[in-house]
Design a protein around this motif. Structure first.
Motif, PDB file in Angstrom:
ATOM      1  N   ARG A  17       0.879  -1.175   0.000  1.00 36.45           N
ATOM      2  CA  ARG A  17       0.000   0.000   0.000  1.00 36.45           C
ATOM      3  C   ARG A  17       0.910   1.216   0.000  1.00 36.45           C
ATOM      4  O   ARG A  17       1.802   1.366   0.837  1.00 36.45           O
ATOM      5  N   PHE A  18       0.691   2.101  -0.959  1.00 35.73           N
ATOM      6  CA  PHE A  18       1.487   3.310  -1.150  1.00 35.73           C
ATOM      7  C   PHE A  18       0.584   4.518  -0.916  1.00 35.73           C
ATOM      8  O   PHE A  18      -0.524   4.576  -1.452  1.00 35.73           O
ATOM      9  N   VAL A  19       1.037   5.466  -0.107  1.00 31.53           N
ATOM     10  CA  VAL A  19       0.300   6.712   0.090  1.00 31.53           C
ATOM     11  C   VAL A  19       1.160   7.870  -0.401  1.00 31.53           C
ATOM     12  O   VAL A  19       2.382   7.876  -0.244  1.00 31.53           O
ATOM     13  N   TYR A  20       0.475   8.823  -1.014  1.00 31.96           N
ATOM     14  CA  TYR A  20       1.127  10.024  -1.527  1.00 31.96           C
ATOM     15  C   TYR A  20       0.191  11.179  -1.210  1.00 31.96           C
ATOM     16  O   TYR A  20      -0.885  11.290  -1.811  1.00 31.96           O
ATOM     17  N   GLU A  21       0.570  11.954  -0.213  1.00 30.14           N
ATOM     18  CA  GLU A  21      -0.296  13.011   0.311  1.00 30.14           C
ATOM     19  C   GLU A  21      -1.662  12.404   0.634  1.00 30.14           C
ATOM     20  O   GLU A  21      -1.744  11.552   1.499  1.00 30.14           O
ATOM     21  N   ASP A  22      -2.729  12.782  -0.066  1.00 28.93           N
ATOM     22  CA  ASP A  22      -4.049  12.221   0.266  1.00 28.93           C
ATOM     23  C   ASP A  22      -4.498  11.131  -0.711  1.00 28.93           C
ATOM     24  O   ASP A  22      -5.661  10.751  -0.735  1.00 28.93           O
ATOM     25  N   HIS A  23      -3.563  10.567  -1.476  1.00 31.66           N
ATOM     26  CA  HIS A  23      -3.869   9.489  -2.425  1.00 31.66           C
ATOM     27  C   HIS A  23      -3.348   8.156  -1.877  1.00 31.66           C
ATOM     28  O   HIS A  23      -2.287   8.110  -1.260  1.00 31.66           O
ATOM     29  N   THR A  24      -4.075   7.074  -2.159  1.00 30.51           N
ATOM     30  CA  THR A  24      -3.662   5.733  -1.744  1.00 30.51           C
ATOM     31  C   THR A  24      -3.755   4.797  -2.938  1.00 30.51           C
ATOM     32  O   THR A  24      -4.745   4.812  -3.678  1.00 30.51           O
ATOM     33  N   GLU A  25      -2.705   3.998  -3.132  1.00 28.95           N
ATOM     34  CA  GLU A  25      -2.666   3.005  -4.211  1.00 28.95           C
ATOM     35  C   GLU A  25      -2.225   1.669  -3.635  1.00 28.95           C
ATOM     36  O   GLU A  25      -1.274   1.616  -2.846  1.00 28.95           O
ATOM     37  N   ASP A  26      -2.887   0.591  -4.045  1.00 26.64           N
ATOM     38  CA  ASP A  26      -2.445  -0.758  -3.702  1.00 26.64           C
ATOM     39  C   ASP A  26      -1.715  -1.321  -4.913  1.00 26.64           C
ATOM     40  O   ASP A  26      -2.258  -1.320  -6.028  1.00 26.64           O
ATOM     41  N   LEU A  27      -0.468  -1.761  -4.700  1.00 27.16           N
ATOM     42  CA  LEU A  27       0.373  -2.251  -5.783  1.00 27.16           C
ATOM     43  C   LEU A  27       0.618  -3.746  -5.626  1.00 27.16           C
ATOM     44  O   LEU A  27       0.875  -4.226  -4.519  1.00 27.16           O
ATOM     45  N   ASN A  28       0.565  -4.478  -6.734  1.00 28.72           N
ATOM     46  CA  ASN A  28       0.816  -5.919  -6.770  1.00 28.72           C
ATOM     47  C   ASN A  28       2.182  -6.194  -7.373  1.00 28.72           C
ATOM     48  O   ASN A  28       2.832  -5.289  -7.903  1.00 28.72           O
ATOM     49  N   GLU A  29       2.608  -7.451  -7.340  1.00 27.25           N
ATOM     50  CA  GLU A  29       3.878  -7.838  -7.965  1.00 27.25           C
ATOM     51  C   GLU A  29       3.910  -7.350  -9.405  1.00 27.25           C
ATOM     52  O   GLU A  29       2.941  -7.511 -10.147  1.00 27.25           O
ATOM     53  N   GLY A  30       5.017  -6.718  -9.778  1.00 20.99           N
ATOM     54  CA  GLY A  30       5.175  -6.195 -11.130  1.00 20.99           C
ATOM     55  C   GLY A  30       4.680  -4.772 -11.297  1.00 20.99           C
ATOM     56  O   GLY A  30       4.972  -4.134 -12.306  1.00 20.99           O
ATOM     57  N   ASP A  31       3.931  -4.242 -10.324  1.00 19.72           N
ATOM     58  CA  ASP A  31       3.469  -2.857 -10.386  1.00 19.72           C
ATOM     59  C   ASP A  31       4.577  -1.930  -9.917  1.00 19.72           C
ATOM     60  O   ASP A  31       5.462  -2.324  -9.145  1.00 19.72           O
ATOM     61  N   SER A  32       4.506  -0.687 -10.367  1.00 20.22           N
ATOM     62  CA  SER A  32       5.483   0.304  -9.929  1.00 20.22           C
ATOM     63  C   SER A  32       4.806   1.644  -9.725  1.00 20.22           C
ATOM     64  O   SER A  32       3.700   1.879 -10.215  1.00 20.22           O
ATOM     65  N   VAL A  33       5.485   2.513  -9.010  1.00 21.16           N
ATOM     66  CA  VAL A  33       5.039   3.886  -8.827  1.00 21.16           C
ATOM     67  C   VAL A  33       6.281   4.772  -8.907  1.00 21.16           C
ATOM     68  O   VAL A  33       7.337   4.431  -8.379  1.00 21.16           O
ATOM     69  N   TYR A  34       6.150   5.876  -9.607  1.00 23.41           N
ATOM     70  CA  TYR A  34       7.218   6.859  -9.761  1.00 23.41           C
ATOM     71  C   TYR A  34       6.659   8.189  -9.272  1.00 23.41           C
ATOM     72  O   TYR A  34       5.541   8.557  -9.660  1.00 23.41           O
ATOM     73  N   TYR A  35       7.397   8.909  -8.430  1.00 21.71           N
ATOM     74  CA  TYR A  35       6.800  10.085  -7.815  1.00 21.71           C
ATOM     75  C   TYR A  35       7.832  11.121  -7.391  1.00 21.71           C
ATOM     76  O   TYR A  35       9.024  10.842  -7.293  1.00 21.71           O
TER      77      TYR A  35
END
Length: 190
Positions: A144-162
């Motif tokens: 689970r990734f939070v960025y300010e007031d946003h939340t994303e659930d990431l699975n294997e192979g997913d990525s986030v750049y910020y």
């Protein structure tokens, strides 16, 4: 007192003395109070990655120098074998392995991170911020990734750049934990 923590604290204290910065200046650069900075610099409190990263940036040294007292020396390439790398435990329960610690003049700080599952963190994930940008790529488990007031659930192979200068944080979603690659790009890239 943990010898490793004390050694890092001593290096920070010595660099602050050598550069002439006050504790107040370092506390401001690291985003902590002067009281918190004093606790960290005296080795009475363990360090976060963000604190070490900001101190290294202020001192103009590689984060590896703060961690080990040695300067990276390779410039062409470096190989880190599976399961190896410079270990860091910079957030309770999280295990960081720096996978380019011997490479000098890095444009980024790459880590393999093992994050534990903590049910209490799913409601309020601890956040931090530091200059630059960051990439997280999930190798195993879910995050689970939070960025300010946003939340994303990431699975294997997913990525986030910020933009890592804004509040962000992550935690494992499953009891088995989560393993991900974190690449921290240095400095203010705007």
């Amino acid at each position: 007192m943990d010898t490793r923590i004390n050694d890092i604290a001593e290096r920070i204290r010595a660099l602050r003395d050598a550069t002439g910065y006050t504790q107040k200046e370092m506390a401001n650069a690291a985003g902590v109070t002067v009281s918190e900075y004093n606790e960290l610099e005296t080795g009475n409190k363990d360090f976060t990655f963000t604190f070490l990263y900001k101190c290294a940036e202020k001192f103009g040294v590689d984060i590896v120098e703060l961690l080990t007292g040695e300067n990276p020396h390779l410039s062409g390439y470096t190989v880190v074998r599976s399961g190896k790398g410079l270990p860091m435990k910079r957030r309770e329960g999280f295990e960081y392995r720096h996978i380019a610690s011997n490479f000098k003049n890095k444009a980024a700080e790459p880590f393999v991170v093992t994050a534990p599952y903590r049910a209490d963190e799913l409601k309020k994930i601890p956040t931090s911020s530091h200059a630059g940008q960051e990439l997280n790529y999930v190798l195993k488990g879910r995050m689970r990734f939070v960025y300010e007031d946003h939340t994303e659930d990431l699975n294997e192979g997913d990525s986030v750049y910020y933009d890592s200068s804004r509040k962000h944080g992550m935690t494992a979603l499953d009891k088995e934990g989560c393993v991900f690659i974190a690449v921290v790009l240095k400095g203010d890239l705007r």
